[in-house]
Design a protein around this motif. Structure first.
Motif, PDB file in Angstrom:
ATOM      1  N   LYS A  82       0.883  -1.175   0.000  1.00 28.36           N
ATOM      2  CA  LYS A  82       0.000   0.000   0.000  1.00 28.36           C
ATOM      3  C   LYS A  82       0.914   1.217   0.000  1.00 28.36           C
ATOM      4  O   LYS A  82       1.696   1.421   0.936  1.00 28.36           O
ATOM      5  CB  LYS A  82      -0.897   0.030   1.237  1.00 28.36           C
ATOM      6  N   SER A  93       5.585   6.326   2.298  1.00 27.88           N
ATOM      7  CA  SER A  93       5.659   5.065   3.030  1.00 27.88           C
ATOM      8  C   SER A  93       5.002   4.000   2.175  1.00 27.88           C
ATOM      9  O   SER A  93       4.021   4.268   1.474  1.00 27.88           O
ATOM     10  CB  SER A  93       4.928   5.138   4.377  1.00 27.88           C
ATOM     11  N   PHE A  95       3.476   0.223   2.836  1.00 25.85           N
ATOM     12  CA  PHE A  95       3.085  -0.727   3.872  1.00 25.85           C
ATOM     13  C   PHE A  95       2.856  -2.090   3.227  1.00 25.85           C
ATOM     14  O   PHE A  95       2.057  -2.227   2.315  1.00 25.85           O
ATOM     15  CB  PHE A  95       1.798  -0.260   4.569  1.00 25.85           C
ATOM     16  N   HIS A 105       0.821  -7.499  12.006  1.00 27.43           N
ATOM     17  CA  HIS A 105       1.325  -6.130  11.913  1.00 27.43           C
ATOM     18  C   HIS A 105       1.717  -5.836  10.463  1.00 27.43           C
ATOM     19  O   HIS A 105       2.030  -6.747   9.697  1.00 27.43           O
ATOM     20  CB  HIS A 105       2.555  -5.934  12.802  1.00 27.43           C
ATOM     21  N   SER A 106       1.727  -4.567  10.108  1.00 23.62           N
ATOM     22  CA  SER A 106       2.227  -4.168   8.796  1.00 23.62           C
ATOM     23  C   SER A 106       3.703  -3.834   8.904  1.00 23.62           C
ATOM     24  O   SER A 106       4.213  -3.535   9.983  1.00 23.62           O
ATOM     25  CB  SER A 106       1.474  -2.935   8.292  1.00 23.62           C
ATOM     26  N   ASP A 108       6.308  -1.137   7.493  1.00 21.83           N
ATOM     27  CA  ASP A 108       6.358   0.191   6.881  1.00 21.83           C
ATOM     28  C   ASP A 108       7.774   0.464   6.400  1.00 21.83           C
ATOM     29  O   ASP A 108       8.705   0.520   7.193  1.00 21.83           O
ATOM     30  CB  ASP A 108       5.939   1.241   7.919  1.00 21.83           C
ATOM     31  N   THR A 110       9.951   3.303   4.804  1.00 24.45           N
ATOM     32  CA  THR A 110       9.883   4.755   4.635  1.00 24.45           C
ATOM     33  C   THR A 110      10.847   5.216   3.543  1.00 24.45           C
ATOM     34  O   THR A 110      11.954   4.704   3.407  1.00 24.45           O
ATOM     35  CB  THR A 110      10.195   5.500   5.941  1.00 24.45           C
ATOM     36  N   ALA A 119      12.880   0.295   7.598  1.00 21.46           N
ATOM     37  CA  ALA A 119      11.666  -0.511   7.669  1.00 21.46           C
ATOM     38  C   ALA A 119      11.372  -0.812   9.133  1.00 21.46           C
ATOM     39  O   ALA A 119      12.291  -1.141   9.889  1.00 21.46           O
ATOM     40  CB  ALA A 119      11.836  -1.810   6.895  1.00 21.46           C
ATOM     41  N   THR A 120      10.107  -0.675   9.509  1.00 17.93           N
ATOM     42  CA  THR A 120       9.685  -0.928  10.879  1.00 17.93           C
ATOM     43  C   THR A 120       8.344  -1.645  10.881  1.00 17.93           C
ATOM     44  O   THR A 120       7.604  -1.609   9.898  1.00 17.93           O
ATOM     45  CB  THR A 120       9.544   0.375  11.686  1.00 17.93           C
ATOM     46  N   VAL A 122       4.541  -1.765  12.214  1.00 17.03           N
ATOM     47  CA  VAL A 122       3.511  -0.828  12.660  1.00 17.03           C
ATOM     48  C   VAL A 122       2.215  -1.580  12.883  1.00 17.03           C
ATOM     49  O   VAL A 122       1.993  -2.643  12.318  1.00 17.03           O
ATOM     50  CB  VAL A 122       3.287   0.332  11.644  1.00 17.03           C
TER      51      VAL A 122
END
Length: 123
Positions: A82, A93, A95, A105-106, A108, A110, A119-120, A122
């Motif tokens: 996304k 971003s 996702f 969890h997604s 993300d 950036t 990448a983290t 979220v």
């Protein structure tokens, strides 16, 4: 107001800002969206580089049906990107759905100044 844009079959959300003029998405938004789509393989690699060890060390559980993964398997689980273009030039971003590796969890990834920044998890 955010606006939706379709580029090469990908839905992209464009936040109100420099990529929208008079309520319409600019050609610069389309170009940036196309660039982001071209970067998807590199984004998956960045997410894998950032989060594979976290998955294998903290989330993998053979008994629960979540085996440790290698890089190719992890990357293959990153699904349904996304794309959101932010209200700053060359910032976004992306996702990815996690295929339940991280409990839904997604992930993300950036983008800042047109480059992958990290990448983290979220959500």
């Amino acid at each position: 107001m955010d606006t939706m844009l379709t580029v090469d079959g990908h839905e992209i959300r464009v936040m109100e800002g420099p990529y929208i003029e008079a309520g319409k998405v600019t050609s610069a938004a389309t170009e940036f969206g196309r660039k982001l789509i071209g970067m998807l393989p590199a984004m998956k690699k960045a997410a894998t580089d950032s989060l594979l060890e976290t998955y294998n060390d903290s989330w993998a559980d053979e008994e629960e049906g979540f085996p440790e993964l290698d890089a190719a398997q992890f990357e293959a689980n990153l699904a349904s990107p996304k794309i959101v273009i932010f209200d700053d030039l060359n910032a976004a971003s992306v996702f990815f759905e996690d295929s339940d590796m991280f409990g839904g969890h997604s992930i993300d990834v950036t983008i800042d100044e047109g480059k992958i920044k990290g990448a983290t998890l979220v959500g």
